[in-house]
Design a protein around this motif. Sequence first.
Motif, PDB file in Angstrom:
ATOM      1  N   ASN A  62       0.836  -1.192   0.000  1.00  0.00           N
ATOM      2  CA  ASN A  62       0.000   0.000   0.000  1.00  0.00           C
ATOM      3  C   ASN A  62       0.874   1.246   0.000  1.00  0.00           C
ATOM      4  O   ASN A  62       0.390   2.338  -0.217  1.00  0.00           O
ATOM      5  CB  ASN A  62      -0.912   0.029   1.236  1.00  0.00           C
ATOM      6  N   GLY A  63       2.143   1.082   0.293  1.00  0.00           N
ATOM      7  CA  GLY A  63       3.051   2.217   0.364  1.00  0.00           C
ATOM      8  C   GLY A  63       2.984   2.897   1.715  1.00  0.00           C
ATOM      9  O   GLY A  63       2.022   2.745   2.463  1.00  0.00           O
ATOM     10  N   SER A  64       4.002   3.647   2.030  1.00  0.00           N
ATOM     11  CA  SER A  64       4.057   4.289   3.341  1.00  0.00           C
ATOM     12  C   SER A  64       3.533   5.724   3.334  1.00  0.00           C
ATOM     13  O   SER A  64       3.327   6.305   4.392  1.00  0.00           O
ATOM     14  CB  SER A  64       5.497   4.265   3.870  1.00  0.00           C
ATOM     15  N   GLN A  65       3.281   6.293   2.150  1.00  0.00           N
ATOM     16  CA  GLN A  65       2.838   7.694   2.092  1.00  0.00           C
ATOM     17  C   GLN A  65       1.541   7.917   2.877  1.00  0.00           C
ATOM     18  O   GLN A  65       1.394   8.926   3.545  1.00  0.00           O
ATOM     19  CB  GLN A  65       2.653   8.139   0.645  1.00  0.00           C
ATOM     20  N   LEU A  66       0.619   6.978   2.798  1.00  0.00           N
ATOM     21  CA  LEU A  66      -0.674   7.150   3.472  1.00  0.00           C
ATOM     22  C   LEU A  66      -0.885   6.139   4.599  1.00  0.00           C
ATOM     23  O   LEU A  66      -2.021   5.884   4.992  1.00  0.00           O
ATOM     24  CB  LEU A  66      -1.806   7.059   2.451  1.00  0.00           C
ATOM     25  N   SER A  67       0.190   5.586   5.133  1.00  0.00           N
ATOM     26  CA  SER A  67       0.062   4.609   6.212  1.00  0.00           C
ATOM     27  C   SER A  67      -0.730   5.149   7.386  1.00  0.00           C
ATOM     28  O   SER A  67      -1.609   4.470   7.916  1.00  0.00           O
ATOM     29  CB  SER A  67       1.443   4.177   6.719  1.00  0.00           C
ATOM     30  N   SER A  68      -0.423   6.360   7.798  1.00  0.00           N
ATOM     31  CA  SER A  68      -1.109   6.907   8.968  1.00  0.00           C
ATOM     32  C   SER A  68      -2.588   7.126   8.688  1.00  0.00           C
ATOM     33  O   SER A  68      -3.410   7.041   9.591  1.00  0.00           O
ATOM     34  CB  SER A  68      -0.446   8.197   9.431  1.00  0.00           C
ATOM     35  N   ALA A  69      -2.971   7.361   7.439  1.00  0.00           N
ATOM     36  CA  ALA A  69      -4.389   7.528   7.101  1.00  0.00           C
ATOM     37  C   ALA A  69      -5.130   6.206   7.249  1.00  0.00           C
ATOM     38  O   ALA A  69      -6.315   6.196   7.575  1.00  0.00           O
ATOM     39  CB  ALA A  69      -4.547   8.069   5.680  1.00  0.00           C
ATOM     40  N   ARG A  70      -4.461   5.095   7.018  1.00  0.00           N
ATOM     41  CA  ARG A  70      -5.116   3.805   7.193  1.00  0.00           C
ATOM     42  C   ARG A  70      -5.305   3.482   8.667  1.00  0.00           C
ATOM     43  O   ARG A  70      -6.170   2.701   9.028  1.00  0.00           O
ATOM     44  CB  ARG A  70      -4.340   2.700   6.477  1.00  0.00           C
ATOM     45  N   ARG A  71      -4.512   4.075   9.522  1.00  0.00           N
ATOM     46  CA  ARG A  71      -4.667   3.861  10.966  1.00  0.00           C
ATOM     47  C   ARG A  71      -5.647   4.859  11.572  1.00  0.00           C
ATOM     48  O   ARG A  71      -6.384   4.529  12.484  1.00  0.00           O
ATOM     49  CB  ARG A  71      -3.319   3.996  11.673  1.00  0.00           C
ATOM     50  N   ASP A  72      -5.654   6.094  11.099  1.00  0.00           N
ATOM     51  CA  ASP A  72      -6.527   7.158  11.615  1.00  0.00           C
ATOM     52  C   ASP A  72      -7.652   7.341  10.603  1.00  0.00           C
ATOM     53  O   ASP A  72      -7.487   8.007   9.592  1.00  0.00           O
ATOM     54  CB  ASP A  72      -5.724   8.448  11.782  1.00  0.00           C
TER      55      ASP A  72
END
Length: 103
Positions: A62-72
Amino acid sequence: MPAVYAPSFIPGDFDAEVIHGGDLKETVARVAEHEPVALIAGIESGVELADAPSEAFGLLTNGSQLSSARRDKHRTLPAPRLIRGHRRPVQATLRTSGLPLAT
């Protein structure tokens, strides 16, 4: 391991255990020893940690650019605009208590 995870952890389900100690390069090197073909976060809090090494290994990710969006999940709402360049605004309300939502 936090006690809440202990009942669902079955050591025999894993070939090895790599504990992230805070140094991403060291963790990537330890994981690389196992020649991974995929990385899957075992729990929700591991999403960001799994994304970075998967990029480093060139795996499907999924890539790391939007990792935090998948958690929040509140950050997830504007994420499609970042990915696809959408210009249409997304309506969102962050609910932080038991009060009724305001629109």
